[in-house]
Design an enzyme around this catalytic site. Structure first.
Site, PDB file in Angstrom:
ATOM      1  N   LYS A 113       0.847  -1.200   0.000  1.00  0.00           N
ATOM      2  CA  LYS A 113       0.000   0.000   0.000  1.00  0.00           C
ATOM      3  C   LYS A 113       0.877   1.242   0.000  1.00  0.00           C
ATOM      4  CE  LYS A 113      -2.236   1.547   3.706  1.00  0.00           C
ATOM      5  NZ  LYS A 113      -1.770   2.962   3.761  1.00  0.00           N
ATOM      6  N   GLU A 182      -9.612   7.396   3.545  1.00  0.00           N
ATOM      7  CA  GLU A 182      -9.525   7.653   4.987  1.00  0.00           C
ATOM      8  C   GLU A 182     -10.019   9.043   5.344  1.00  0.00           C
ATOM      9  OE1 GLU A 182      -6.462   7.469   8.803  1.00  0.00           O
ATOM     10  OE2 GLU A 182      -5.819   6.704   6.844  1.00  0.00           O
TER      11      GLU A 182
END
Length: 275
Positions: A113, A182
């Site tokens: 990631k 997020e």
């Protein structure tokens, strides 16, 4: 059977939610994996929840490789994603590919990631070209905490919201197999999730994402001093641990532990010869 990047896409395509949690060691990874989770992120959040740092910026590649190895050993079902730490991919495309390769070759991770939008598109393209699956990450990206001026919700004004939508499209085009969203408004995450064909994984991004991820210490209430707005408590492990440790201390002090059933035996005639 091990979840793969194809599993994530299949889940999105049939409208089934993707489940992810963090893990940082063998024991917890084994417990989470046995529960049927789709994916485990070995997050650089380990810097805060395991190593006691103020943020994620001090986490090194060696930290991440060490913990990712342990998590992989504890899993047989979940897709394990290694989180590339600060300055492991920002310095050059070569470094990005090399360090991503370390996660796969040394640690046994199945994907990596990266944080960022258009600014990391070329790095993602290069990593994917090296046959390494990449999960993107936009919105509140903790490695950019100093640029944001703290941990703040992103995308609340038109300019930033439009950029996040564009970033998601760019990451998909670059070859990312999924994107973490997020701390962005719920309705914005809905637009993003509908604008791209790859799965979105939300953390503080509402219910319209294709999946969800949380830090396991948060969702199991291991720490009482900090609880993000977006976290729901699914257990109170912190209190259980404290209660158990307190009881252990009490019983040791009072000579109630160990009991006879906890001790190993030896014949009395052997003992008598030792005096």
């Amino acid at each position: 059977m091990r979840n793969t990047v194809s599993t994530f896409q299949e889940l999105k395509d049939r409208g089934e939610k993707i489940t992810m949690l963090t893990a940082y060691d063998y024991s917890m990874a084994k417990l989470i994996d046995s529960s049927g989770i789709n994916g485990i992120l070995v997050g650089d959040s380990l810097g805060m929840v395991c190593l006691g740092y103020e943020n994620t910026l001090s986490v090194t590649m060696e930290d991440m490789i060490h913990h990712t190895k342990a998590v992989v050993r504890g899993t047989s079902n979940a897709l394990v994603v290694g989180d590339m730490p600060f300055m492991s991919y920002q310095t050059s495309i070569y470094d990005a590919v090399y360090n991503a390769g370390r996660f796969i070759k040394e640690a046994g991770a199945h994907a990596v990631k990266l944080e960022g939008g258009a600014t990391v598109a070329e790095e993602i393209k290069a990593i994917v070209k090296a046959q390494i699956p990449v999960m993107g990450h936009i919105g509140l990206t903790p490695q950019s905490v100093n640029m944001f001026g703290g941990f703040k919700v992103q995308g609340k004004n038109e300019k930033v919201a439009k950029k996040l939508i564009e970033d998601a499209k760019i990451l998909e085009e670059a070859g990312a197999f999924s994107i973490v969203l997020e701390c962005i408004p719920e309705k914005l995450s809905k637009i993003i999730s509908e604008s791209i064909s790859i799965p979105t994984i939300g953390i503080g991004a509402g219910k319209y994402c294709d999946g969800q991820i949380l830090v396991y210490q948060d969702m199991l209430s291991m720490f009482s001093d900090f609880k993000p707005k977006f976290v729901k408590s699914f257990g109170n492990i912190g209190e259980s641990i404290k209660d158990g440790v307190s009881q252990y201390i009490k019983e040791v002090k009072e000579s109630k532990f160990p009991e006879e059933k906890h001790a190993f035996k030896i014949d009395d005639d052997v003992i008598n010869k030792l005096y």
